[in-house]
Design an enzyme around this catalytic site. Sequence first.
Site, mmCIF file in Angstrom:
data_model
loop_
_atom_site.group_PDB
_atom_site.id
_atom_site.type_symbol
_atom_site.label_atom_id
_atom_site.label_comp_id
_atom_site.label_asym_id
_atom_site.label_seq_id
_atom_site.Cartn_x
_atom_site.Cartn_y
_atom_site.Cartn_z
ATOM 1 N N ASP A 75 0.960 -1.214 0.242
ATOM 2 C CA ASP A 75 -0.144 -0.019 0.096
ATOM 3 C C ASP A 75 0.721 1.279 0.040
ATOM 4 O O ASP A 75 0.699 2.250 -0.800
ATOM 5 C CB ASP A 75 -0.906 -0.015 1.257
ATOM 6 N N GLU A 147 -2.052 -5.453 -3.718
ATOM 7 C CA GLU A 147 -1.031 -4.686 -3.190
ATOM 8 C C GLU A 147 -0.031 -5.540 -2.669
ATOM 9 O O GLU A 147 1.254 -5.044 -2.616
ATOM 10 C CB GLU A 147 -1.859 -4.086 -1.998
#
Length: 241
Positions: A75, A147
């Site tokens: 992220d 991610e």
Amino acid sequence: MAPQLTLFVKIKSLFGQRSAAFDYPFLPQLEKAIGHRFDDPSILVRALSHRSYSSDGQDPPVKDSSNERLEFLGDSVLSLVVNEFLYKRYPNKREGALTKMKSVIVSKAILAHYAKHHNLGSFLLLSENAQRARVGETDSVLADALEAVFGAVFLDGGFKAARPCIKKLLLSDLEDIFYNEDNINYKSLLQEYIQALHKVPPKYRVSATTGPEHAKEFKVEVVVRGQVLGGGIGKTKKLGE
């Protein structure tokens, strides 16, 4: 024991008994798709390991064997790469516009869309129960897995590897991201955008209900720090939002 077999056993032990690295013949196919060949394939296996798989049949579960920590790392890597990309690509846009564009790109809806586009779900490792429940097809799991893959690429090859990977999988067609409405969950996008600007989520409230009991319509307002940003009407509260 033959020297080659001894070496194989030693290498396999580094991955752990339950690791799919040696029982997972599609890793080279995925490496080709993401544009990075891993020095340590076990990192990619971990990025594909849903928490249901990592804890299945183990008591207690193996520490750090799911993709959740890699998702956390990915992220941040994704945010930095996207910010850098937008900063260089649009030198005349102000901070607010760049923030809005970044919120679109890194939203769960967009990440899930591109995870599906690249068929990431077919590579995920899930428990039998999770497979039966089709957990690997849900947007949240797919977005988190993408991610995690970004985090794995960074861990294995640094930003030198992560930048081209993210550009290839996510940033190769910005027009499709910004203008294809099928990709965008507007409620989720608004929440991420408002949180980025104001550090608080928007709130929704029903301001009026009209129509007979069998055909009600709900007027809903979205509010941030007491200010009404807009309203919508729907046959359910959810549609109004």
